[in-house]
Design a protein around this motif. Structure first.
Motif, PDB file in Angstrom:
ATOM      1  N   UNK A  86      -5.172  -3.740   5.377  1.00 23.57           N
ATOM      2  CA  UNK A  86      -3.709  -3.833   5.286  1.00 23.57           C
ATOM      3  C   UNK A  86      -3.288  -5.277   5.037  1.00 23.57           C
ATOM      4  N   UNK A  87      -2.280  -5.436   4.179  1.00 28.44           N
ATOM      5  CA  UNK A  87      -1.762  -6.743   3.761  1.00 28.44           C
ATOM      6  C   UNK A  87      -2.812  -7.564   3.009  1.00 28.44           C
ATOM      7  N   UNK A  88      -3.635  -6.861   2.237  1.00 23.64           N
ATOM      8  CA  UNK A  88      -4.570  -7.532   1.331  1.00 23.64           C
ATOM      9  C   UNK A  88      -4.369  -6.942  -0.070  1.00 23.64           C
ATOM     10  N   UNK A  94       1.123  -4.544   0.985  1.00 26.10           N
ATOM     11  CA  UNK A  94       0.769  -5.918   0.671  1.00 26.10           C
ATOM     12  C   UNK A  94       1.525  -6.923   1.515  1.00 26.10           C
ATOM     13  N   UNK A  95       2.775  -6.591   1.831  1.00 25.82           N
ATOM     14  CA  UNK A  95       3.554  -7.466   2.694  1.00 25.82           C
ATOM     15  C   UNK A  95       4.196  -8.644   1.992  1.00 25.82           C
ATOM     16  N   UNK A  96       3.976  -8.791   0.679  1.00 24.02           N
ATOM     17  CA  UNK A  96       4.575  -9.899  -0.081  1.00 24.02           C
ATOM     18  C   UNK A  96       4.288 -11.247   0.580  1.00 24.02           C
ATOM     19  N   UNK A 152      -0.613 -11.977  -1.343  1.00 24.41           N
ATOM     20  CA  UNK A 152      -0.360 -10.625  -1.873  1.00 24.41           C
ATOM     21  C   UNK A 152       0.925 -10.543  -2.705  1.00 24.41           C
ATOM     22  N   UNK A 153       1.546 -11.666  -2.937  1.00 26.29           N
ATOM     23  CA  UNK A 153       2.789 -11.629  -3.728  1.00 26.29           C
ATOM     24  C   UNK A 153       2.463 -11.367  -5.192  1.00 26.29           C
ATOM     25  N   UNK A 154       3.161 -10.373  -5.767  1.00 21.93           N
ATOM     26  CA  UNK A 154       3.000 -10.049  -7.187  1.00 21.93           C
ATOM     27  C   UNK A 154       4.371 -10.148  -7.857  1.00 21.93           C
TER      28      UNK A 154
END
Length: 211
Positions: free
Chosen positions: A79-81, A160-162, A167-169
């Motif tokens: 999670x969050x990756x 992703x959690x930004x 993890x920001x896209x």
């Protein structure tokens, strides 16, 4: 936003969406060929076509529940990756890849089977032959799947959690800049996202025409 960070976000978006499309192809191609060759009842096709409209936020929520610390796959620490984003986006892209291939291969399945047998081939040679004959439908499915993966925002935000530099896209960055009132930056990111999508889809279509 600095140019270096923009490049970082763009490359991450391409990598995540590209891996998700690859995974969707790994599972979607056999599924599309199976449906085309076995011609099952209406229910599998209804489920497949329904999957084409899966809400990304619902898929993201399901993966969040699976990958959270209390979830059955929480021990994996995904999670969050970016890997969690790849998995969620692959689920969104898979029905598109399988549906396009199924639609393109269904009409030629019996023709290809008869051709292979007339040349002395075995039943095992029918799927790869049908896949080659349906390569244009496959290219269209991969292009559609990639477009769905790189443009979704719900699943990327939930799993992703930004997280900046992790993890920001592009899609989550657009949402962030809009919330901050930085509309020019949001529009610039939107232009980059459109440009990347157009470039990749155009490349797939060129490969399709040359095949």
């Amino acid at each position: 936003m600095e140019a270096q960070e923009l490049w970082e976000i763009t490359l991450r978006s391409l990598l995540v969406a590209g891996l998700a499309t690859f995974l969707a192809g790994v599972f979607g191609v056999p599924l599309g060929l199976f449906l085309a060759l076995r011609a099952p009842g209406r229910l599998p096709r209804v489920l497949l076509y329904t999957g084409m409209g899966l809400p990304s936020v619902v898929v993201g929520l399901l993966f969040y529940l699976l990958l959270s610390r209390q979830g059955p796959l929480g021990g994996l620490g995904l999670l969050y990756t970016p890997w969690a984003m790849v998995l969620a986006q692959a689920v969104l892209a898979l029905p598109l890849v399988a549906s396009f291939l199924y639609a393109g291969a269904r009409a030629r399945a019996e023709e290809v089977r008869a051709l292979v047998k007339s040349l002395g081939g075995r039943e095992a040679q029918v799927p790869p032959t049908l896949l080659w004959e349906s390569r244009r439908a496959l290219a269209a499915g991969l292009a559609s799947g990639f477009g769905a993966a790189i443009s979704e925002v719900g699943a990327a935000t939930l799993v992703g959690g930004d997280i900046r530099h992790q993890t920001r896209v592009l899609t989550t960055a657009i949402v962030l800049e809009t919330r901050k009132g930085e509309l020019e930056a949001a529009l610039a990111l939107g232009a980059v996202l459109l440009g990347v999508s157009l470039l990749v889809v155009a490349l797939l279509l060129i490969l399709e025409e040359d095949a």
